[in-house]
Design a protein around this motif. Structure first.
Motif, PDB file in Angstrom:
ATOM      1  N   ARG A 139       0.839  -1.208   0.000  1.00  0.00           N
ATOM      2  CA  ARG A 139       0.000   0.000   0.000  1.00  0.00           C
ATOM      3  C   ARG A 139       0.868   1.250   0.000  1.00  0.00           C
ATOM      4  NH1 ARG A 139      -5.240   1.050   3.960  1.00  0.00           N
ATOM      5  NH2 ARG A 139      -6.044   2.870   2.835  1.00  0.00           N
ATOM      6  N   SER A 140       1.930   1.255   0.815  1.00  0.00           N
ATOM      7  CA  SER A 140       2.846   2.398   0.831  1.00  0.00           C
ATOM      8  C   SER A 140       3.587   2.530  -0.489  1.00  0.00           C
ATOM      9  CB  SER A 140       3.852   2.247   1.983  1.00  0.00           C
ATOM     10  OG  SER A 140       3.207   2.332   3.236  1.00  0.00           O
ATOM     11  N   ALA A 141       3.987   1.401  -1.075  1.00  0.00           N
ATOM     12  CA  ALA A 141       4.699   1.446  -2.355  1.00  0.00           C
ATOM     13  C   ALA A 141       3.843   2.095  -3.432  1.00  0.00           C
ATOM     14  CB  ALA A 141       5.108   0.033  -2.776  1.00  0.00           C
ATOM     15  N   ALA A 142       2.567   1.705  -3.494  1.00  0.00           N
ATOM     16  CA  ALA A 142       1.667   2.274  -4.504  1.00  0.00           C
ATOM     17  C   ALA A 142       1.429   3.759  -4.257  1.00  0.00           C
ATOM     18  CB  ALA A 142       0.341   1.510  -4.494  1.00  0.00           C
ATOM     19  N   ALA A 143       1.273   4.131  -2.989  1.00  0.00           N
ATOM     20  CA  ALA A 143       0.932   5.518  -2.662  1.00  0.00           C
ATOM     21  C   ALA A 143       2.112   6.462  -2.794  1.00  0.00           C
ATOM     22  CB  ALA A 143       0.380   5.583  -1.235  1.00  0.00           C
ATOM     23  N   LEU A 144       3.341   5.948  -2.589  1.00  0.00           N
ATOM     24  CA  LEU A 144       4.501   6.829  -2.452  1.00  0.00           C
ATOM     25  C   LEU A 144       5.497   6.701  -3.599  1.00  0.00           C
ATOM     26  CD1 LEU A 144       4.982   6.405   1.409  1.00  0.00           C
ATOM     27  CD2 LEU A 144       3.836   8.270   0.188  1.00  0.00           C
ATOM     28  N   GLY A 145       5.043   6.213  -4.742  1.00  0.00           N
ATOM     29  CA  GLY A 145       5.839   6.337  -5.954  1.00  0.00           C
ATOM     30  C   GLY A 145       6.854   5.257  -6.222  1.00  0.00           C
ATOM     31  N   ILE A 146       6.721   4.085  -5.601  1.00  0.00           N
ATOM     32  CA  ILE A 146       7.621   2.981  -5.913  1.00  0.00           C
ATOM     33  C   ILE A 146       7.134   2.298  -7.196  1.00  0.00           C
ATOM     34  CG2 ILE A 146       8.550   0.783  -5.098  1.00  0.00           C
ATOM     35  CD1 ILE A 146       9.605   3.298  -3.657  1.00  0.00           C
ATOM     36  N   ASP A 147       8.045   2.035  -8.116  1.00  0.00           N
ATOM     37  CA  ASP A 147       7.662   1.553  -9.450  1.00  0.00           C
ATOM     38  C   ASP A 147       7.498   0.042  -9.541  1.00  0.00           C
ATOM     39  OD1 ASP A 147       7.879   4.205 -10.612  1.00  0.00           O
ATOM     40  OD2 ASP A 147      10.040   3.966 -10.421  1.00  0.00           O
ATOM     41  N   GLY A 148       8.096  -0.704  -8.619  1.00  0.00           N
ATOM     42  CA  GLY A 148       8.003  -2.154  -8.689  1.00  0.00           C
ATOM     43  C   GLY A 148       8.409  -2.786  -7.374  1.00  0.00           C
ATOM     44  N   VAL A 149       7.950  -4.019  -7.164  1.00  0.00           N
ATOM     45  CA  VAL A 149       8.249  -4.763  -5.938  1.00  0.00           C
ATOM     46  C   VAL A 149       8.841  -6.109  -6.328  1.00  0.00           C
ATOM     47  CG1 VAL A 149       7.332  -5.772  -3.824  1.00  0.00           C
ATOM     48  CG2 VAL A 149       6.332  -3.648  -4.718  1.00  0.00           C
ATOM     49  N   LEU A 150       9.960  -6.454  -5.687  1.00  0.00           N
ATOM     50  CA  LEU A 150      10.609  -7.751  -5.877  1.00  0.00           C
ATOM     51  C   LEU A 150      10.648  -8.453  -4.526  1.00  0.00           C
ATOM     52  CD1 LEU A 150      13.603  -6.464  -8.027  1.00  0.00           C
ATOM     53  CD2 LEU A 150      11.534  -7.580  -8.888  1.00  0.00           C
ATOM     54  N   LEU A 151      10.240  -9.712  -4.489  1.00  0.00           N
ATOM     55  CA  LEU A 151      10.205 -10.453  -3.234  1.00  0.00           C
ATOM     56  C   LEU A 151      11.102 -11.669  -3.308  1.00  0.00           C
ATOM     57  CD1 LEU A 151       6.870  -9.810  -4.066  1.00  0.00           C
ATOM     58  CD2 LEU A 151       6.801 -10.091  -1.594  1.00  0.00           C
ATOM     59  N   THR A 152      11.889 -11.894  -2.262  1.00  0.00           N
ATOM     60  CA  THR A 152      12.684 -13.120  -2.208  1.00  0.00           C
ATOM     61  C   THR A 152      11.739 -14.290  -1.933  1.00  0.00           C
ATOM     62  OG1 THR A 152      13.089 -12.917   0.173  1.00  0.00           O
ATOM     63  CG2 THR A 152      14.670 -11.860  -1.338  1.00  0.00           C
ATOM     64  N   PRO A 153      12.131 -15.503  -2.322  1.00  0.00           N
ATOM     65  CA  PRO A 153      11.253 -16.668  -2.144  1.00  0.00           C
ATOM     66  C   PRO A 153      10.891 -16.968  -0.696  1.00  0.00           C
ATOM     67  CG  PRO A 153      12.979 -17.148  -3.743  1.00  0.00           C
ATOM     68  CD  PRO A 153      13.335 -15.836  -3.107  1.00  0.00           C
ATOM     69  N   THR A 154      11.626 -16.399   0.261  1.00  0.00           N
ATOM     70  CA  THR A 154      11.320 -16.614   1.671  1.00  0.00           C
ATOM     71  C   THR A 154      10.274 -15.632   2.192  1.00  0.00           C
ATOM     72  OG1 THR A 154      13.219 -15.228   2.240  1.00  0.00           O
ATOM     73  CG2 THR A 154      13.563 -17.617   2.227  1.00  0.00           C
ATOM     74  N   SER A 155       9.743 -14.791   1.332  1.00  0.00           N
ATOM     75  CA  SER A 155       8.722 -13.824   1.728  1.00  0.00           C
ATOM     76  C   SER A 155       7.326 -14.389   1.516  1.00  0.00           C
ATOM     77  CB  SER A 155       8.885 -12.521   0.933  1.00  0.00           C
ATOM     78  OG  SER A 155      10.109 -11.891   1.223  1.00  0.00           O
ATOM     79  N   CYS A 156       6.360 -13.753   2.144  1.00  0.00           N
ATOM     80  CA  CYS A 156       4.957 -14.157   2.031  1.00  0.00           C
ATOM     81  C   CYS A 156       4.399 -13.807   0.655  1.00  0.00           C
ATOM     82  CB  CYS A 156       4.159 -13.444   3.123  1.00  0.00           C
ATOM     83  SG  CYS A 156       2.372 -13.641   2.999  1.00  0.00           S
ATOM     84  N   ASP A 157       3.464 -14.628   0.191  1.00  0.00           N
ATOM     85  CA  ASP A 157       2.786 -14.407  -1.080  1.00  0.00           C
ATOM     86  C   ASP A 157       1.925 -13.136  -1.002  1.00  0.00           C
ATOM     87  OD1 ASP A 157       1.391 -14.616  -3.474  1.00  0.00           O
ATOM     88  OD2 ASP A 157       0.072 -16.210  -2.766  1.00  0.00           O
ATOM     89  N   PRO A 158       2.146 -12.155  -1.884  1.00  0.00           N
ATOM     90  CA  PRO A 158       1.337 -10.929  -1.851  1.00  0.00           C
ATOM     91  C   PRO A 158      -0.145 -11.160  -2.134  1.00  0.00           C
ATOM     92  CG  PRO A 158       3.351 -10.575  -3.097  1.00  0.00           C
ATOM     93  CD  PRO A 158       3.254 -12.050  -2.850  1.00  0.00           C
ATOM     94  N   LEU A 159      -0.500 -12.291  -2.766  1.00  0.00           N
ATOM     95  CA  LEU A 159      -1.903 -12.572  -3.060  1.00  0.00           C
ATOM     96  C   LEU A 159      -2.555 -13.437  -1.978  1.00  0.00           C
ATOM     97  CD1 LEU A 159      -1.911 -13.041  -6.938  1.00  0.00           C
ATOM     98  CD2 LEU A 159      -2.376 -10.999  -5.576  1.00  0.00           C
ATOM     99  N   ASN A 160      -1.897 -13.571  -0.836  1.00  0.00           N
ATOM    100  CA  ASN A 160      -2.551 -14.129   0.332  1.00  0.00           C
ATOM    101  C   ASN A 160      -3.761 -13.254   0.664  1.00  0.00           C
ATOM    102  OD1 ASN A 160      -2.859 -13.753   3.448  1.00  0.00           O
ATOM    103  ND2 ASN A 160      -1.888 -15.761   3.263  1.00  0.00           N
ATOM    104  N   ARG A 161      -4.865 -13.873   1.089  1.00  0.00           N
ATOM    105  CA  ARG A 161      -6.115 -13.125   1.295  1.00  0.00           C
ATOM    106  C   ARG A 161      -5.932 -11.926   2.211  1.00  0.00           C
ATOM    107  NH1 ARG A 161     -10.052 -12.789   5.068  1.00  0.00           N
ATOM    108  NH2 ARG A 161      -9.004 -14.329   6.372  1.00  0.00           N
ATOM    109  N   ARG A 162      -5.259 -12.134   3.349  1.00  0.00           N
ATOM    110  CA  ARG A 162      -5.091 -11.026   4.292  1.00  0.00           C
ATOM    111  C   ARG A 162      -4.173  -9.944   3.731  1.00  0.00           C
ATOM    112  NH1 ARG A 162      -6.223  -9.521   9.274  1.00  0.00           N
ATOM    113  NH2 ARG A 162      -4.719  -8.308  10.490  1.00  0.00           N
ATOM    114  N   ALA A 163      -3.121 -10.333   3.039  1.00  0.00           N
ATOM    115  CA  ALA A 163      -2.219  -9.345   2.443  1.00  0.00           C
ATOM    116  C   ALA A 163      -2.963  -8.491   1.425  1.00  0.00           C
ATOM    117  CB  ALA A 163      -1.029 -10.044   1.789  1.00  0.00           C
TER     118      ALA A 163
END
Length: 264
Positions: A139-163
């Motif tokens: 949410r902060s990335a979208a609001a504050l001008g970040i152009d892209g997000v890269l996640l390491t495989p040890t991170s949570c899935d962004p399409l998890n329902r709560r996320a």
């Protein structure tokens, strides 16, 4: 409309909203790339506007001609599961937020090169597993001008329902993908890396050199241990947020918002 009344938690076809785990949704054979659940009319609309394809809806009866009416009109002849609130809550395991859920088809993710190609500022999320933090970072990335997000495989899935819910649909607005190579490989795309960490030689977030970088990857670490020593030592910059009253760190979601505002 293809309305299906639910009277039992074992209703055929409705298991995608209840008994399937997040991992099972990702591996669902009902969609080539799997499914995810979007919750609440606002979030569902953001996903539809971003081009995600609906697979099935679940909502309370009153929402069929109420809050979900415009969504239903955009979804074609997909199944619309409905029933009493108590039955739906028993099936899903929780009371529906705003009374509407939508199972949607995942899309093939872009490559790291695609995400980086036209970006000036990206964030690397390294090992963050808390779904609330993932949603807040997006949410902060979208609001504050970040152009892209890269996640390491040890991170949570962004399409998890709560996320997805915490992000208020921002996960559909910012290009993202998995980064399965070392963070420093982003140098190959013209990025300097800025690891957010406390070290003896870290520079202030206000250091003017950071803003002058034409392409910068902001690396955020885990909630507890932070970034690994290897990631920190290989970074072009190690960056700290100046703090008062002896506080040494912020929650990763709060820290990301501060960094994005200053550097984005």
């Amino acid at each position: 409309m293809n309305i299906i009344e639910i009277n039992t938690v074992e209703a055929s076809g409705a298991d995608i909203f209840g008994s399937l785990t997040e991992a099972q949704l990702r591996q669902s054979r009902e969609a080539e790339s799997g499914l995810f659940i979007a919750e609440s009319p606002k979030v569902i609309r953001v996903a539809l506007d971003a081009g995600y394809e609906p697979h099935a809806l679940m909502c309370e009866r009153k929402h069929i001609t109420g809050d979900a009416a415009d969504i239903i009109s955009r979804c074609g002849d997909i199944p619309i599961y409905t029933g009493d609130r108590s039955v739906l809550a028993s099936l899903t395991g929780y009371t529906l937020t705003r009374g509407v859920l939508c199972a949607m088809k995942r899309r093939q993710l872009p490559s790291v090169g695609d995400v980086c190609r036209d970006a000036r500022r990206v964030v690397v999320i390294d090992g963050v597993v808390d779904t609330t933090n993932i949603g807040a970072i997006f949410r902060s990335a979208a609001a504050l001008g970040i152009d892209g997000v890269l996640l390491t495989p040890t991170s949570c899935d962004p399409l998890n329902r709560r996320a997805v819910r915490v992000s208020m649909g921002s996960v559909f607005l910012v290009p993202w993908t998995w980064l399965d190579v070392p963070v420093q490989s982003l140098n190959d795309y013209g990025f300097k890396t800025a690891a957010m960490a406390l070290t003896d030689d870290s520079v202030s977030l206000a250091d003017p050199r950071l803003k002058r970088e034409p392409r910068l990857a902001i690396v955020m670490g885990t909630e507890g241990d932070g970034l690994s020593r290897a990631t920190i030592s290989s970074a072009d910059y190690v960056v700290r947020i100046p703090m008062a009253h002896g506080v040494d760190s912020l929650n990763v979601a709060a820290a990301s918002a501060v960094a994005f505002w200053e550097l984005g």
